[in-house]
Scaffold this motif. Structure first.
Motif, mmCIF file in Angstrom:
data_model
loop_
_atom_site.group_PDB
_atom_site.id
_atom_site.type_symbol
_atom_site.label_atom_id
_atom_site.label_comp_id
_atom_site.label_asym_id
_atom_site.label_seq_id
_atom_site.Cartn_x
_atom_site.Cartn_y
_atom_site.Cartn_z
ATOM 1 N N GLY A 22 0.745 -1.244 -0.092
ATOM 2 C CA GLY A 22 0.025 -0.072 0.245
ATOM 3 C C GLY A 22 0.980 1.249 0.197
ATOM 4 N N ARG A 23 0.206 2.342 0.072
ATOM 5 C CA ARG A 23 0.925 3.506 0.120
ATOM 6 C C ARG A 23 1.651 4.101 1.344
ATOM 7 N N ASN A 24 1.076 3.388 2.550
ATOM 8 C CA ASN A 24 1.795 3.729 3.805
ATOM 9 C C ASN A 24 3.068 2.818 4.060
ATOM 10 N N THR A 25 4.003 3.094 4.610
ATOM 11 C CA THR A 25 5.205 2.532 4.381
ATOM 12 C C THR A 25 5.092 1.044 5.267
ATOM 13 N N MET A 55 9.349 0.792 -5.664
ATOM 14 C CA MET A 55 8.472 1.097 -6.886
ATOM 15 C C MET A 55 7.002 1.241 -6.265
ATOM 16 N N SER A 56 6.844 0.651 -4.970
ATOM 17 C CA SER A 56 5.350 0.662 -4.373
ATOM 18 C C SER A 56 4.942 1.985 -3.800
ATOM 19 N N ARG A 57 6.160 2.589 -3.591
ATOM 20 C CA ARG A 57 6.107 4.196 -3.109
ATOM 21 C C ARG A 57 5.781 5.155 -4.126
ATOM 22 N N ILE A 58 6.069 4.698 -5.540
ATOM 23 C CA ILE A 58 5.997 5.635 -6.525
ATOM 24 C C ILE A 58 4.551 5.862 -6.982
ATOM 25 N N ASP A 59 3.994 6.768 -7.042
ATOM 26 C CA ASP A 59 2.493 7.186 -7.662
ATOM 27 C C ASP A 59 2.649 6.462 -9.358
ATOM 28 N N TYR A 60 1.541 5.391 -9.368
ATOM 29 C CA TYR A 60 1.581 4.986 -10.918
ATOM 30 C C TYR A 60 1.155 6.064 -11.824
#
Length: 227
Positions: free
Chosen positions: A2-5, A52-57
Motif C-alpha cells: 500500500g501507500r503507507n510505509t 516501486m510501491s512508493r511511486i505514484d503509478y
C-alpha cells in the motif's frame, strides 16, 4: 504494497516470500555456492519492489512515452554486451550479468496500458498503433535472439488488448494471417529454436535431445504422483 510505509499487501508479499524461500532451498540442495548470490538478488528485488510501491503509478501513466523510449534504449544497448552461447541478451557489470529484457517487462506493460487507457482498442487505428508499439521491442528481442521472451511479451500484449476491448474482426483477421505466415517464418528461426518448437509439440521426436527435459518431467510426475 500500500501507500503507507508499513501497510503491506500480504496477498502479494506472502507468495513472493514462499516462492523465494522455495528457490533458496532448491539452490542450497543442488548448488550451495550459488545460495549467497541468490539471497542477495532476492534482497535487491525486494527493495526494488518496495521502492516501486512508493511511486505514484500516475508517473508512468503521464510520461509513458519517455518510459517507452527507455525500454527501447535498454533493449538496444543489449547488443553492446558480450555474446554468450550465440546470444547477446546480457550486460555485464563487475562480473554480474543483467538481462535488460527482464527489466523492461513491467515498464512496457505500464506503457501499453497507458496507451490503451487513452485510446480505445475497439478502433482499428489504435489497435494498429498499439501493435506497432509492441512489435518494435519484440523484434529487438527476436534479434538477440530470445524467442522465449518474445512469446512472454506476446502473451501480456494480447492480454492487454483483450482487456482494452480489441476489435474482434481485427483480432481474428490478424490471427488468421499470423497462422498462414507461421510456416514461412520458421526459416527465420535458428536451428535450436526450431528444435524447441518441435520438442514442445512432440517431445518424443527427439527423446535424447530437445525433448529430454519434457519427457523426464512427465516420468517424474508419473512416478512421484501427488507427492
Amino acid at each position: 504494497m500500500g501507500r503507507n510505509t508499513f501497510n503491506f499487501d500480504w496477498l502479494t508479499i506472502v507468495p513472493f516470500l514462499f516462492l523465494s524461500l522455495f528457490g533458496l532451498l532448491t539452490i542450497a540442495s543442488t548448488n550451495p555456492p550459488l545460495f549467497p548470490t541468490q539471497l542477495v538478488f532476492i534482497g535487491i528485488g525486494f527493495m526494488f519492489c518496495f521502492i516501486m510501491s512508493r511511486i505514484d503509478y500516475r508517473v508512468f501513466d503521464q510520461y509513458w512515452i519517455i518510459w517507452y523510449g527507455l525500454c527501447l534504449f535498454l533493449l538496444l544497448i543489449t547488443f553492446l554486451g558480450p555474446e554468450i552461447r550465440g546470444s547477446t541478451r546480457w550486460l555485464v557489470f563487475g562480473g554480474i550479468r543483467i538481462q535488460p529484457s527482464e527489466l523492461v517487462k513491467p515498464f512496457l506493460i505500464a506503457c501499453l496500458a497507458a496507451f490503451f487507457s487513452r485510446h480505445s482498442a475497439e478502433k482499428l487505428k489504435y489497435s494498429v498503433i498499439g501493435s506497432l508499439l509492441f512489435i518494435i521491442p519484440a523484434m529487438l528481442l527476436f534479434k538477440q535472439p530470445d524467442l522465449g521472451n518474445v512469446l512472454v511479451y506476446l502473451a501480456f500484449f494480447l492480454s492487454i488488448l483483450f482487456v482494452s476491448g480489441i476489435n474482434m474482426k481485427f483480432f481474428i483477421s490478424s490471427s488468421i494471417v499470423g497462422m498462414i505466415l507461421i510456416p514461412f517464418s520458421l526459416r527465420f528461426l535458428k536451428e535450436y529454436q526450431r528444435l524447441r518448437l518441435v520438442a514442445f509439440l512432440a517431445p518424443s521426436h527427439d527423446p535424447q535431445g530437445a525433448g529430454y527435459n519434457a519427457l523426464q518431467a512427465v516420468i517424474a510426475v508419473g512416478s512421484g504422483k501427488i507427492w
